[in-house]
Design an enzyme around this catalytic site. Structure first.
Site, mmCIF file in Angstrom:
data_model
loop_
_atom_site.group_PDB
_atom_site.id
_atom_site.type_symbol
_atom_site.label_atom_id
_atom_site.label_comp_id
_atom_site.label_asym_id
_atom_site.label_seq_id
_atom_site.Cartn_x
_atom_site.Cartn_y
_atom_site.Cartn_z
ATOM 1 N N ALA A 242 0.812 -1.218 0.000
ATOM 2 C CA ALA A 242 0.000 0.000 0.000
ATOM 3 C C ALA A 242 0.845 1.267 0.000
ATOM 4 C CB ALA A 242 -0.929 0.000 1.217
ATOM 5 N N ASP A 243 2.156 1.120 0.084
ATOM 6 C CA ASP A 243 3.046 2.281 0.139
ATOM 7 C C ASP A 243 3.131 2.956 -1.231
ATOM 8 O OD1 ASP A 243 5.397 3.524 1.959
ATOM 9 O OD2 ASP A 243 6.063 3.410 -0.125
ATOM 10 N N ILE A 244 2.871 4.260 -1.264
ATOM 11 C CA ILE A 244 2.872 5.000 -2.528
ATOM 12 C C ILE A 244 4.254 4.984 -3.177
ATOM 13 C CG2 ILE A 244 2.460 7.237 -3.605
ATOM 14 C CD1 ILE A 244 -0.053 5.834 -2.585
#
Length: 288
Positions: A242-244
């Site tokens: 989920a890390d951009i």
């Protein structure tokens, strides 16, 4: 004053470690002279240890020095564990040479997991930093430490959970914390003080058990738990999907038109275990 010279187990890019830490205004270091002053909390008190690199990434060596003679062995052990010099990064390198990240690992050999100084510090820091841009995230954590922490020999130490647990939410609101973030930080500190959350015990559990335990805490989601496992505990097989930053790095590396879907990320990363944390670091590094 004592000084000890140590070596790493394999490749080790200490300069990248300094680069990562240089983003945090609280960390005292010198990238040209290649040293960092490490705040260490032991049962007998607070200590400052200077770690300086002398070798190269391929042949790394380090000197460790401190004024605290009585705690020498404990300080050496703490620093060795913090920097994870016993990890075989050459083995990690060889693993990724047989994957779709071969070019990335050829560009960044010996990239270590850069651990935060203490388990509690790391958990509070990732809670503060979640869903914020890096500049403002460090502004908030700096205000937090300067308001509630303490200094020794000019080096900042994060506050103890007992200190934070006694602070009213309004105190953090004055530092520009949102109401929810103030509650998250103070409430998790209270859980530690009350014995409902034992970070030392939790750090010995499996990744899966840690995730299940932490995400039950208000304000701690999967991203926060994964980052605590990686940067607090030093676990090697985390890929925060989920890390951009991870998503943007994958988009760039694999030349995608859009950010990758969850299914694409799972397909790309199929051959990365058991070292997904190093893949995460290399991907972050590729866009820094």
């Amino acid at each position: 004053m004592w000084e000890e010279v140590l070596t790493a187990n394999s490749y080790y890019d200490f300069d990248y470690t300094l680069q990562r830490w240089s983003y945090d205004p609280l960390t005292k270091l010198d990238r040209e002279e290649r040293w960092v002053d490490v705040p260490v909390k032991l049962k007998n008190g607070s200590h400052v240890v200077r770690v300086q690199a002398h070798g190269t990434t391929a042949r790394p060596s380090f000197s460790i020095s401190s004024e605290d003679e009585d705690a020498k062995e404990a300080l050496i052990q703490h620093v060795r564990d913090l920097f994870q010099w016993d990890r075989n990064l050459e083995k990690v390198q060889n693993h990724f040479h047989n994957t779709n990240l071969k070019d990335l690992f050829s560009a960044y050999p010996g990239t270590p997991i850069v651990k935060d100084f203490h388990l509690y510090d790391c958990l509070v820091k990732v809670i503060i930093h979640q869903q914020l841009n890096m500049k403002f995230a460090h502004t908030l954590s700096t205000r937090f430490v300067e308001r509630l922490g303490y200094q020794k020999d000019g080096i900042w130490f994060y506050p103890e959970p007992e200190t934070v647990a006694d602070v009213p939410y309004e105190e953090l609101r004055k530092l520009q914390f949102s109401q929810r973030k103030a509650e998250y930080v103070i409430d998790v500190s209270r859980k530690i003080v009350e014995g409902k959350l034992d970070l030392e015990w939790l750090a010995r559990q499996s990744d899966e058990d840690v995730m299940k335990h932490l995400v039950k805490i208000r304000g701690v989601g999967p991203w926060t738990a994964e980052n605590w496992l990686m940067f607090g505990v030093g676990r090697e097989n985390l890929l925060p999907k989920a890390d951009i930053g991870i998503q943007n790095a994958l988009k760039s590396y694999f030349k995608l038109e859009d950010k990758p879907s969850k299914e694409q990320m799972e397909s790309f990363s199929e051959s990365w275990p058991p070292y997904q944390s190093y893949a995460s670091l290399a991907l972050w590094r590729s866009i820094e």
